[in-house]
Design a protein around this motif. Sequence first.
Motif, PDB file in Angstrom:
ATOM      1  N   ILE A   1       0.879  -1.087  -0.060  1.00 33.73           N
ATOM      2  CA  ILE A   1      -0.058  -0.060  -0.064  1.00 33.73           C
ATOM      3  C   ILE A   1       0.891   1.158  -0.052  1.00 33.73           C
ATOM      4  O   ILE A   1       1.597   1.430   1.011  1.00 33.73           O
ATOM      5  N   GLY A   2       0.738   1.940  -1.059  1.00 29.59           N
ATOM      6  CA  GLY A   2       1.698   3.166  -1.213  1.00 29.59           C
ATOM      7  C   GLY A   2       2.852   2.859  -2.127  1.00 29.59           C
ATOM      8  O   GLY A   2       3.796   2.155  -1.905  1.00 29.59           O
TER       9      GLY A   2
ATOM     10  N   ILE B   1       8.597   6.160  -2.220  1.00 29.14           N
ATOM     11  CA  ILE B   1       9.911   5.685  -2.338  1.00 29.14           C
ATOM     12  C   ILE B   1      10.172   4.481  -1.389  1.00 29.14           C
ATOM     13  O   ILE B   1      10.873   3.519  -2.186  1.00 29.14           O
TER      14      ILE B   1
ATOM     15  N   TYR C   1      -0.493  -0.557  -4.818  1.00 29.12           N
ATOM     16  CA  TYR C   1      -1.587   0.366  -4.987  1.00 29.12           C
ATOM     17  C   TYR C   1      -1.113   1.719  -4.569  1.00 29.12           C
ATOM     18  O   TYR C   1      -0.658   2.080  -3.318  1.00 29.12           O
ATOM     19  N   GLU C   2      -1.306   2.542  -5.419  1.00 25.46           N
ATOM     20  CA  GLU C   2      -0.903   3.993  -5.265  1.00 25.46           C
ATOM     21  C   GLU C   2      -2.295   4.925  -5.569  1.00 25.46           C
ATOM     22  O   GLU C   2      -2.506   4.782  -6.697  1.00 25.46           O
ATOM     23  N   ARG C   3      -2.533   5.733  -4.525  1.00 27.18           N
ATOM     24  CA  ARG C   3      -3.753   6.297  -4.941  1.00 27.18           C
ATOM     25  C   ARG C   3      -3.447   7.619  -5.940  1.00 27.18           C
ATOM     26  O   ARG C   3      -4.581   8.049  -6.390  1.00 27.18           O
TER      27      ARG C   3
ATOM     28  N   ALA D   1       3.009  13.431  -2.118  1.00 32.35           N
ATOM     29  CA  ALA D   1       3.989  12.394  -1.536  1.00 32.35           C
ATOM     30  C   ALA D   1       5.214  13.061  -1.000  1.00 32.35           C
ATOM     31  O   ALA D   1       5.544  14.111  -1.408  1.00 32.35           O
TER      32      ALA D   1
ATOM     33  N   LEU E   1      14.542  16.780   0.039  1.00 36.86           N
ATOM     34  CA  LEU E   1      15.918  17.596  -0.402  1.00 36.86           C
ATOM     35  C   LEU E   1      16.735  16.823  -1.212  1.00 36.86           C
ATOM     36  O   LEU E   1      18.051  17.108  -1.618  1.00 36.86           O
TER      37      LEU E   1
ATOM     38  N   TYR F   1      28.544  16.257   3.550  1.00 35.10           N
ATOM     39  CA  TYR F   1      27.696  16.883   4.583  1.00 35.10           C
ATOM     40  C   TYR F   1      28.519  17.570   5.719  1.00 35.10           C
ATOM     41  O   TYR F   1      29.583  17.042   5.912  1.00 35.10           O
TER      42      TYR F   1
ATOM     43  N   ILE G   1      -6.285   2.226  -0.991  1.00 35.53           N
ATOM     44  CA  ILE G   1      -6.800   1.161   0.071  1.00 35.53           C
ATOM     45  C   ILE G   1      -7.218   1.962   1.300  1.00 35.53           C
ATOM     46  O   ILE G   1      -6.565   2.636   1.970  1.00 35.53           O
TER      47      ILE G   1
ATOM     48  N   ALA H   1       2.719   3.590   3.343  1.00 30.10           N
ATOM     49  CA  ALA H   1       1.812   4.610   3.099  1.00 30.10           C
ATOM     50  C   ALA H   1       2.451   5.923   3.877  1.00 30.10           C
ATOM     51  O   ALA H   1       1.595   6.869   3.674  1.00 30.10           O
ATOM     52  N   GLY H   2       3.618   6.031   4.198  1.00 30.40           N
ATOM     53  CA  GLY H   2       4.354   7.227   4.532  1.00 30.40           C
ATOM     54  C   GLY H   2       3.582   8.065   5.641  1.00 30.40           C
ATOM     55  O   GLY H   2       3.024   7.190   6.578  1.00 30.40           O
TER      56      GLY H   2
ATOM     57  N   HIS I   1       6.903  20.670   6.640  1.00 21.68           N
ATOM     58  CA  HIS I   1       8.283  21.504   6.751  1.00 21.68           C
ATOM     59  C   HIS I   1       8.272  22.220   5.201  1.00 21.68           C
ATOM     60  O   HIS I   1       7.819  21.938   4.336  1.00 21.68           O
TER      61      HIS I   1
ATOM     62  N   ASP J   1       7.148  12.088   7.320  1.00 20.34           N
ATOM     63  CA  ASP J   1       6.408  10.869   8.006  1.00 20.34           C
ATOM     64  C   ASP J   1       6.973  10.851   9.532  1.00 20.34           C
ATOM     65  O   ASP J   1       7.915  10.267   9.511  1.00 20.34           O
TER      66      ASP J   1
ATOM     67  N   ARG K   1      14.254  11.182   6.726  1.00 19.35           N
ATOM     68  CA  ARG K   1      15.295  10.519   6.135  1.00 19.35           C
ATOM     69  C   ARG K   1      15.071   9.179   5.396  1.00 19.35           C
ATOM     70  O   ARG K   1      15.896   8.330   4.936  1.00 19.35           O
ATOM     71  N   GLY K   2      13.660   9.258   4.763  1.00 21.22           N
ATOM     72  CA  GLY K   2      13.310   8.069   4.138  1.00 21.22           C
ATOM     73  C   GLY K   2      13.619   7.826   2.643  1.00 21.22           C
ATOM     74  O   GLY K   2      13.854   6.658   2.471  1.00 21.22           O
TER      75      GLY K   2
HETATM   76  C1  LIG Z   1      10.958  19.146   2.955  1.00 22.53           C
HETATM   77  C2  LIG Z   1      11.642  17.783   3.145  1.00 22.53           C
HETATM   78  C3  LIG Z   1      12.924  17.488   3.052  1.00 22.53           C
HETATM   79  C4  LIG Z   1      13.299  16.213   3.000  1.00 22.53           C
HETATM   80  N1  LIG Z   1      14.593  15.695   2.966  1.00 22.53           N
HETATM   81  C5  LIG Z   1      15.053  14.483   3.121  1.00 22.53           C
HETATM   82  C6  LIG Z   1      16.469  14.403   2.810  1.00 22.53           C
HETATM   83  O1  LIG Z   1      17.315  15.150   2.364  1.00 22.53           O
HETATM   84  N2  LIG Z   1      16.923  13.127   2.790  1.00 22.53           N
HETATM   85  C7  LIG Z   1      15.987  11.940   2.918  1.00 22.53           C
HETATM   86  O2  LIG Z   1      16.393  10.718   3.066  1.00 22.53           O
HETATM   87  N3  LIG Z   1      14.686  12.116   3.362  1.00 22.53           N
HETATM   88  C8  LIG Z   1      14.278  13.367   3.089  1.00 22.53           C
HETATM   89  N4  LIG Z   1      12.986  13.679   3.499  1.00 22.53           N
HETATM   90  C9  LIG Z   1      11.970  12.669   3.933  1.00 22.53           C
HETATM   91  C10 LIG Z   1      11.480  11.811   2.989  1.00 22.53           C
HETATM   92  O3  LIG Z   1      10.962  12.497   1.980  1.00 22.53           O
HETATM   93  C11 LIG Z   1      10.460  10.691   3.463  1.00 22.53           C
HETATM   94  O4  LIG Z   1      10.938  10.113   4.668  1.00 22.53           O
HETATM   95  C12 LIG Z   1      10.122   9.610   2.185  1.00 22.53           C
HETATM   96  O5  LIG Z   1       9.659  10.184   1.171  1.00 22.53           O
HETATM   97  C13 LIG Z   1       9.131   8.691   2.816  1.00 22.53           C
HETATM   98  O6  LIG Z   1       8.854   7.764   1.844  1.00 22.53           O
HETATM   99  P1  LIG Z   1       7.417   7.063   1.819  1.00 22.53           P
HETATM  100  O7  LIG Z   1       7.505   6.283   0.330  1.00 22.53           O
HETATM  101  O8  LIG Z   1       7.348   6.396   3.193  1.00 22.53           O
HETATM  102  O9  LIG Z   1       6.455   8.113   1.930  1.00 22.53           O
HETATM  103  P2  LIG Z   1       6.039   8.830   0.418  1.00 22.53           P
HETATM  104  O10 LIG Z   1       6.924   9.440  -0.424  1.00 22.53           O
HETATM  105  O11 LIG Z   1       4.835  10.073   0.976  1.00 22.53           O
HETATM  106  O12 LIG Z   1       4.920   7.926  -0.253  1.00 22.53           O
HETATM  107  C14 LIG Z   1       3.816   7.287   0.458  1.00 22.53           C
HETATM  108  C15 LIG Z   1       2.901   6.964  -0.753  1.00 22.53           C
HETATM  109  O13 LIG Z   1       1.792   6.249  -0.325  1.00 22.53           O
HETATM  110  C16 LIG Z   1       0.502   6.655  -0.888  1.00 22.53           C
HETATM  111  N5  LIG Z   1      -0.509   6.310  -0.167  1.00 22.53           N
HETATM  112  C17 LIG Z   1      -0.835   6.532   1.150  1.00 22.53           C
HETATM  113  N6  LIG Z   1      -1.938   6.016   1.753  1.00 22.53           N
HETATM  114  C18 LIG Z   1      -2.304   5.181   0.799  1.00 22.53           C
HETATM  115  C19 LIG Z   1      -3.291   4.337   0.698  1.00 22.53           C
HETATM  116  N7  LIG Z   1      -4.334   4.204   1.753  1.00 22.53           N
HETATM  117  N8  LIG Z   1      -3.803   3.709  -0.453  1.00 22.53           N
HETATM  118  C20 LIG Z   1      -2.885   3.941  -1.600  1.00 22.53           C
HETATM  119  N9  LIG Z   1      -1.879   4.831  -1.500  1.00 22.53           N
HETATM  120  C21 LIG Z   1      -1.367   5.549  -0.479  1.00 22.53           C
HETATM  121  C22 LIG Z   1       0.665   8.257  -1.056  1.00 22.53           C
HETATM  122  O14 LIG Z   1       0.001   8.800  -2.073  1.00 22.53           O
HETATM  123  C23 LIG Z   1       2.240   8.361  -1.462  1.00 22.53           C
HETATM  124  O15 LIG Z   1       2.673   8.465  -2.568  1.00 22.53           O
HETATM  125  C24 LIG Z   1      12.266  15.134   3.362  1.00 22.53           C
HETATM  126  C25 LIG Z   1      11.044  15.379   3.254  1.00 22.53           C
HETATM  127  C26 LIG Z   1      10.655  16.657   3.114  1.00 22.53           C
HETATM  128  C27 LIG Z   1       9.105  17.007   3.139  1.00 22.53           C
END
Ligand SMILES: Cc1cc2nc3c(=O)[nH]c(=O)nc-3n(C[C@H](O)[C@H](O)[C@H](O)COP(=O)(O)OP(=O)(O)OC[C@H]3O[C@@H](n4cnc5c(N)ncnc54)[C@H](O)[C@@H]3O)c2cc1C
Length: 367
Positions: free
Chosen positions: A7-8, A11, A30-32, A39, A45, A92, A177, A192-193, A210, A293, A321-322
């Motif tokens: 789900i999601g 990245i 599954y990606e909404r 996202a 960054l 860094y 989902i 799902a972040g 942020h 997240d 840091r995700g």
């Molecule tokens: C300003 C900023 C700066 C950052 N800088 C850094 C950095 O320099 N280095 C670093 O490592 N990280 C950085 N991050 C953090 C990083 O972007 C996140 O930790 C990471 O993207 C999390 O990945 P994810 O896949 O869990 O979440 P996301 O990238 O948000 O992906 C989650 C996906 O799940 C989908 N989704 C959610 N719920 C559902 C559902 N019920 N059904 C279907 N789809 C769903 C969403 O639509 C989304 O596309 C930064 C974040 C921000 C905001």
Amino acid sequence: MDDVVIIGGGIIGASLAYFLSKEGRKVKVYERDPTYKKASFPLSLGGFRRQFFQKENILLGKFAKDFIFKIPELLKTEKNPNPTASIVTNGYLLLFGPEHAEEQYEALKNHKACDAGTKNIKGEELSKIFPYVSNEGIETATYTDSKIEGWIDPYLFHNALKSKAIELGAEFIKGEIKSINEINAKTIISAAGCWTNELLSDIPVVPQKHTVFRIKCPKHIPEMPLMGDLTTGVYWRPEGNEYLAGSPNSKFDAKDLEPEWNDFEEIVWPALAKRIPAFEELKLTGGWAGYYDCNKLDNNAVVGKHPKYENVYMATGFTGRGLMQAPGIGRALTELITTGSYQSIDLSCFAIERVLEKNKRPEPYVL
Ligand SMILES: Cc1cc2nc3c(=O)[nH]c(=O)nc-3n(C[C@H](O)[C@H](O)[C@H](O)COP(=O)(O)OP(=O)(O)OC[C@H]3O[C@@H](n4cnc5c(N)ncnc54)[C@H](O)[C@@H]3O)c2cc1C
């Protein structure tokens, strides 16, 4: 019954799809919102570093670098024969005041134990290596100069992972989902972040807004590393001929992703000008906001099998840091799912039980 449903498709979802497909699992993601407008990853960054306090985060940072450098060979596909994540390896530089110095010296022991390759200098020596930095109020600093840290283009990285996963047989499906119970699969993974809490209400991972500003300065310092000033919480890096700078101010329960524009004059510019005198002359050229997240318990990851379900796994709570942890998390969770235990980096300390039992394990180096 499906084999694996993720789900999601952000990245973390894309990395899991890649690593699990490589092991021969039949993956559906599954990606909404396949445009990924809100996202976290495209709004990040792009930084990857190994400068953390906790060993697991240091090791995940080291693996990120190894993986990212091998993108051309690991992620090439017939459709995308030359994948790239536009890596910039400026390193860094993290700056600490007296209030964080002791903690930082402890962190350095962990850096050493993990062979992180980081260097430490006293504040008064800073200008020998970074002549454009003011050391006012800086007790100690750590940095890398061997091209092992830096930043990437998050969108290109995601695209390369997703394309490779698809070539290996994964399916990315547009769809939301609403509940874990609607899925019939051998293995279910929540990726799902910051929206994890909507699916798993016992997990305290929520959106934390942020803001990042884009700025122009007449003096361009292309070799500047990604810098984090822990005395103010402001962080910045070059971006082409401009710079990006993140505000330390964050907001839970934000109604929208409108940048907090007032932060620029009130917090970010004064902090930048104090640290980099050339930044006294700046022009704001843009900005955006995105969601961390955020694990409200301790700013640390939540990864593993959910103890209340037979077949539900999850990975979230990366709190800034995700992106860099995505390769290591994808590999680790794949190991856990396919072999029953972690084989490369032991991430048991991030287990879901920790969060359910409110057992804090804070990672202090959140930028
Ligand atoms: C300003 C900023 C700066 C950052 N800088 C850094 C950095 O320099 N280095 C670093 O490592 N990280 C950085 N991050 C953090 C990083 O972007 C996140 O930790 C990471 O993207 C999390 O990945 P994810 O896949 O869990 O979440 P996301 O990238 O948000 O992906 C989650 C996906 O799940 C989908 N989704 C959610 N719920 C559902 C559902 N019920 N059904 C279907 N789809 C769903 C969403 O639509 C989304 O596309 C930064 C974040 C921000 C905001």
